[in-house]
Design an enzyme around this catalytic site. Structure first.
Site, PDB file in Angstrom:
ATOM      1  N   GLY A 156      36.834  13.896  -8.206  1.00  0.00           N
ATOM      2  CA  GLY A 156      35.526  14.145  -7.594  1.00  0.00           C
ATOM      3  C   GLY A 156      34.720  12.862  -7.611  1.00  0.00           C
ATOM      4  N   ILE A 158      32.787  11.489  -9.900  1.00  0.00           N
ATOM      5  CA  ILE A 158      32.894  10.637 -11.099  1.00  0.00           C
ATOM      6  C   ILE A 158      34.282   9.987 -11.146  1.00  0.00           C
ATOM      7  CG2 ILE A 158      32.815  10.593 -13.629  1.00  0.00           C
ATOM      8  CD1 ILE A 158      30.837  13.036 -13.384  1.00  0.00           C
ATOM      9  N   ARG A 179      43.110  18.860  -7.099  1.00  0.00           N
ATOM     10  CA  ARG A 179      43.485  20.117  -6.440  1.00  0.00           C
ATOM     11  C   ARG A 179      43.748  19.868  -4.965  1.00  0.00           C
ATOM     12  NH1 ARG A 179      38.501  23.680  -8.190  1.00  0.00           N
ATOM     13  NH2 ARG A 179      37.677  21.579  -7.951  1.00  0.00           N
ATOM     14  N   ILE A 238      36.518  12.781 -20.540  1.00  0.00           N
ATOM     15  CA  ILE A 238      35.052  12.844 -20.429  1.00  0.00           C
ATOM     16  C   ILE A 238      34.656  14.087 -19.633  1.00  0.00           C
ATOM     17  CG2 ILE A 238      34.619  10.366 -20.644  1.00  0.00           C
ATOM     18  CD1 ILE A 238      34.223  10.396 -17.503  1.00  0.00           C
ATOM     19  N   ALA A 239      35.609  15.024 -19.469  1.00  0.00           N
ATOM     20  CA  ALA A 239      35.350  16.180 -18.608  1.00  0.00           C
ATOM     21  C   ALA A 239      34.768  17.336 -19.417  1.00  0.00           C
ATOM     22  CB  ALA A 239      36.626  16.574 -17.900  1.00  0.00           C
ATOM     23  N   ARG A 240      35.615  18.119 -20.023  1.00  0.00           N
ATOM     24  CA  ARG A 240      35.192  19.237 -20.854  1.00  0.00           C
ATOM     25  C   ARG A 240      36.228  19.463 -21.937  1.00  0.00           C
ATOM     26  NH1 ARG A 240      30.836  18.924 -19.357  1.00  0.00           N
ATOM     27  NH2 ARG A 240      29.479  20.422 -18.314  1.00  0.00           N
ATOM     28  N   GLU A 269      33.024  22.361 -29.198  1.00  0.00           N
ATOM     29  CA  GLU A 269      32.020  21.402 -29.672  1.00  0.00           C
ATOM     30  C   GLU A 269      30.676  22.100 -29.919  1.00  0.00           C
ATOM     31  OE1 GLU A 269      32.333  18.845 -26.100  1.00  0.00           O
ATOM     32  OE2 GLU A 269      30.258  19.364 -25.658  1.00  0.00           O
ATOM     33  N   HIS A 287      29.750  13.808 -26.773  1.00  0.00           N
ATOM     34  CA  HIS A 287      29.365  14.278 -25.434  1.00  0.00           C
ATOM     35  C   HIS A 287      28.139  13.504 -24.916  1.00  0.00           C
ATOM     36  CE1 HIS A 287      29.628  17.995 -22.578  1.00  0.00           C
ATOM     37  NE2 HIS A 287      29.243  16.910 -21.926  1.00  0.00           N
TER      38      HIS A 287
END
Ligand code: 8YV
Length: 326
Positions: A156, A158, A179, A238-240, A269, A287
């Site tokens: 995307g 980022i 995707r 750095i996503a989730r 987290e 984060h």
């Protein structure tokens, strides 16, 4: 006329609260208490809008108990804290905060990649511990960034920012998996080549994860995927949290299945898997990828402007479920 009532669920910039207070009857949380779901539900009674920060879960149960709620404005680009289907079913709009954090977050992704590949955190701990007594030829020898193959999972805005940094700034060969494949012009602009996920895992010297979290991306990187990676590879998330199986990653780092990891996000987290705290070859940050003051202010303003735009003019700026009527 009475102003609409809104809740700001976490502490934010005072100037953003002041802006909101021009238009709304605002209940804020400037002491930054962490409310339970029951407390959040109680605070939302009679409120038409809520300013959330990514940590507050908005689901069917909460929505059923908050019939006045019309909009949840997230101060985050990611919105996995929203059950968007439940929100749409309840006629509640969700908005996120895209674009304003793209370059700041890409900067941080690259910084974490460099710190990880060049073993900066490990080396700093060594120095602070007073262990540096002499030079040696392989002391904290890491892996090169320049000229290496940069893999990006999730391409995307980022991901594209990270690709540009790698290609233009460091002469990296950039490969990605997503995707859906990017159009040719965007691929050319990012100097990025589309590959299968398997090829990405096998070929990347450095792999950066920038995909959204969903049921489909849960543990997208687990033991089988780590086993495909090069033993010299670095992994950056750095996503989730939840996209990586943290227990499997800690095991892989300890066994040198891969060389190192840089993590800004964690499963569950702010708790961190205890095994990650004891392996040396991982850089851990809390984060903070979007954390510069100008960017956080822009994110907060965008969330506030979504509340103002929607509740006052029926014109949200960055809606997630556009068909929800006011
Ligand atoms: C936020 C983020 O700081 O925007 C996102 O999706 O992960 C971060 O920029 C965090 O979600 C809290 O709002």
């Amino acid at each position: 006329m009475n102003k609409p009532k809104i809740l700001v669920a976490r502490a934010v910039f005072p100037e953003v609260i002041a802006k909101l207070a021009q238009h709304f009857d605002v209940e804020s949380n400037q002491t930054d208490e962490l409310w339970t779901k029951a407390q959040l539900t109680a605070k939302l009674q009679g409120k038409q809008g809520v300013f959330t920060t990514g940590g507050e879960r908005i689901d069917a149960e909460l929505l059923a108990a908050c019939p006045d709620l019309k909009i949840c404005a997230n101060m985050a680009v990611g919105y996995n804290n929203f059950d968007l289907d439940a929100m749409t079913a309840a006629g509640v709009l969700g908005t996120n905060a895209p674009d304003v954090l793209t370059e700041t977050t890409a900067d941080f992704g690259f910084a974490l990649l460099m710190a990880t590949a060049r073993r900066m955190a490990e080396a700093e701990h060594f120095l602070r511990a007073g262990l540096w007594t002499k030079w040696s030829y392989d002391m904290f020898a890491g892996s090169d960034i320049h000229g290496a193959t940069l893999g990006i999972l999730g391409m995307g805005r980022i991901g594209q920012g990270i690709a540009r940094r790698g290609a233009y700034g460091f002469g990296m060969e950039v490969i990605y998996h997503n995707r859906s494949r990017l159009d040719a012009a965007t691929e050319a602009e990012c100097r990025a080549n589309y590959v299968s996920k398997e090829e990405l895992l096998k070929t990347a010297d450095h792999l950066v994860l920038v995909l959204p979290y969903s049921a489909a991306s849960h543990h997208a990187i687990g033991a089988p995927e780590l086993a495909l990676m090069k033993p010299t590879a670095t992994l950056v998330n750095i996503a989730r949290g939840g996209i990586v199986d943290d227990a499997a990653l800690a095991h892989a780092l300890r066994n040198k299945t891969i060389a190192a990891a840089g993590l800004d996000v964690f499963e569950g987290e702010p708790k961190v898997h205890p095994d990650l705290l004891t392996v040396p070859n991982v850089v851990l940050t809390p984060h903070i990828a979007s954390a510069t003051l100008p960017t956080r202010l822009a994110m907060a303003n965008l969330a506030a402007d979504n509340l103002i735009g929607f509740l006052l003019n029926n014109k949200p700026l960055t809606p997630l479920n556009a068909k929800v009527p006011i």
